[in-house]
Write an enzyme that holds these catalytic residues in place. Structure first.
Site, mmCIF file in Angstrom:
data_model
loop_
_atom_site.group_PDB
_atom_site.id
_atom_site.type_symbol
_atom_site.label_atom_id
_atom_site.label_comp_id
_atom_site.label_asym_id
_atom_site.label_seq_id
_atom_site.Cartn_x
_atom_site.Cartn_y
_atom_site.Cartn_z
ATOM 1 N N SER A 75 0.815 -1.221 0.000
ATOM 2 C CA SER A 75 0.000 0.000 0.000
ATOM 3 C C SER A 75 0.849 1.272 0.000
ATOM 4 O O SER A 75 1.728 1.450 0.852
ATOM 5 C CB SER A 75 -0.888 -0.019 1.248
ATOM 6 O OG SER A 75 -1.348 1.280 1.550
ATOM 7 N N ASN A 76 0.527 2.167 -0.905
ATOM 8 C CA ASN A 76 1.185 3.485 -0.932
ATOM 9 C C ASN A 76 0.645 4.391 0.173
ATOM 10 O O ASN A 76 1.351 5.237 0.700
ATOM 11 C CB ASN A 76 0.956 4.157 -2.292
ATOM 12 C CG ASN A 76 1.487 3.306 -3.421
ATOM 13 O OD1 ASN A 76 2.665 2.968 -3.430
ATOM 14 N ND2 ASN A 76 0.629 2.922 -4.350
#
Ligand SMILES: Cc1ncc(COP(=O)(O)O)c(C=O)c1O
Length: 340
Positions: free
Chosen positions: A84-85
């Site tokens: 996840s960014n």
């Protein structure tokens, strides 16, 4: 000044914000890609927002972290996928602001291998637990459980609900604000644009749709979804946009149609690289030295390439492509690129 713009600026100025992003990000033409595809394409470089490799999350977290700091929390609990960014940029913001971060991460396509975003989460000091659930829609109870444990240990906890409306509205504000920046850049460029392509699941396109509507910018928004959830994206994004309008005290509203959502470029599922995304990623890398990511921006570019080939973007029309970042995940996808 246009009244829509003045109202929007005034409404945004009332919202607490912690500056984290390097803005304005550049807006520039992609000459060789435009030549290859036969349409004029410019890129808005939100991969350059600066916080731990940048990306769209930096603008969104400016408003979310204002809420976190105002709550008096010393600890944040959040979650998404291992690559996840959102979580990587949250880890960076927590490091910068002196907060601890606990992440509950779905195994997803790339699992527990210490690479890409997961490597950066750990590097920046996040406590990470990896769980094997099939969808983010099931993550909330585990996050609540962790928050309760931490509270019992005396922590002041702020829970970022993965799909919670409050986090989505605060995040959307970042892209409402980005529309003001974009409007100024468009004006300064002296160029007329017709389409704005973005890869969006919730907050980003909600903010864009609302910002464009409030400013009456005549840009056709296309939102390429990276994920399938139980509620169709157009509907859900419009719901978030309208909750954001209410939060800002604006009378303008967004329809699902305005969001321009398509689920046609996801491929088999979220996080799985597709042939079309691979082609798009190589086109940008080799014609422009522009690095996309495999999960979001390459799929949005695949959508744009396909729309051009199908004539949905006409020869006399100009496009802005929003590069929303995500590039650290590329390093977790080395084997999917077919270069070995
Ligand atoms: C690189 C990138 N682009 C686009 C998106 C979609 O943003 P949003 O969820 O705000 O719509 C994300 C979300 O994680 C992302 O990391």
């Amino acid at each position: 000044m246009d009244p829509g713009r003045a109202d929007l600026e005034a409404a945004l100025a009332r919202q607490p914000r912690v500056p984290l992003a390097h803005v304005p990000t550049p807006l520039h033409p992609l000459r060789r890609l435009s030549e290859a595809l036969g349409r004029e394409i410019w890129v808005k470089r939100d991969d350059m927002t600066g916080l731990a490799f940048g990306g769209n999350k930096t603008r969104q977290l400016e408003y979310l972290f204002a809420d976190i700091l105002a709550s008096g929390a010393d600890t944040v609990v959040a979650g998404a996928y291992t690559q996840s960014n959102w979580c990587r940029q949250m880890a960076a913001a927590c490091a910068r602001l002196g907060l601890s971060l606990h992440l509950i991460l779905l195994h997803g396509q790339k699992g527990a291998k210490l690479q890409g975003n997961l490597l950066l989460d750990r590097l920046m000091g996040a406590e990470v637990e990896i769980v094997d659930l099939d969808t983010m829609e099931k993550l909330q109870p585990l996050i609540d459980q962790r928050a309760d444990e931490l509270r019992r240990r005396g922590r002041e906890v702020y829970v970022v609900e993965p799909l919670g409306l409050r986090a989505n509205v605060l995040g959307a504000l970042g892209y409402v604000r980005a529309c003001l920046e974009l409007a100024e850049q468009i004006e300064a460029s002296g160029t007329r644009f017709h389409h704005l392509y973005n890869c969006g699941a919730n907050m980003q396109p909600a903010g864009l749709a609302l910002g464009l509507e409030a400013l009456r910018l005549p840009l056709h928004l296309v939102t390429v979804s990276p994920i399938r959830w139980s509620i169709p994206r157009g509907e859900d994004i419009a719901r978030i946009a309208n909750a954001t309008a209410e939060h800002l005290g604006l009378s303008v509203r967004v329809t699902p149609h305005r969001v321009g959502a398509t689920e046609d470029y996801i491929g088999p599922e979220y996080g799985v690289f597709t042939d079309a995304a691979r082609e798009a990623l190589f086109l940008c890398a080799r014609l422009e030295g522009l690095i996309l990511d495999p999960v979001y921006t390459a799929k949005a570019m695949a959508g744009l390439v396909d729309h051009i080939r199908k004539g949905l973007v006409r020869e006399d029309e100009r496009v802005i492509f929003l590069h929303s970042g995500g590039t650290p995940a590329l390093f977790a996808y080395a084997e999917d690129l077919g270069l070995a």
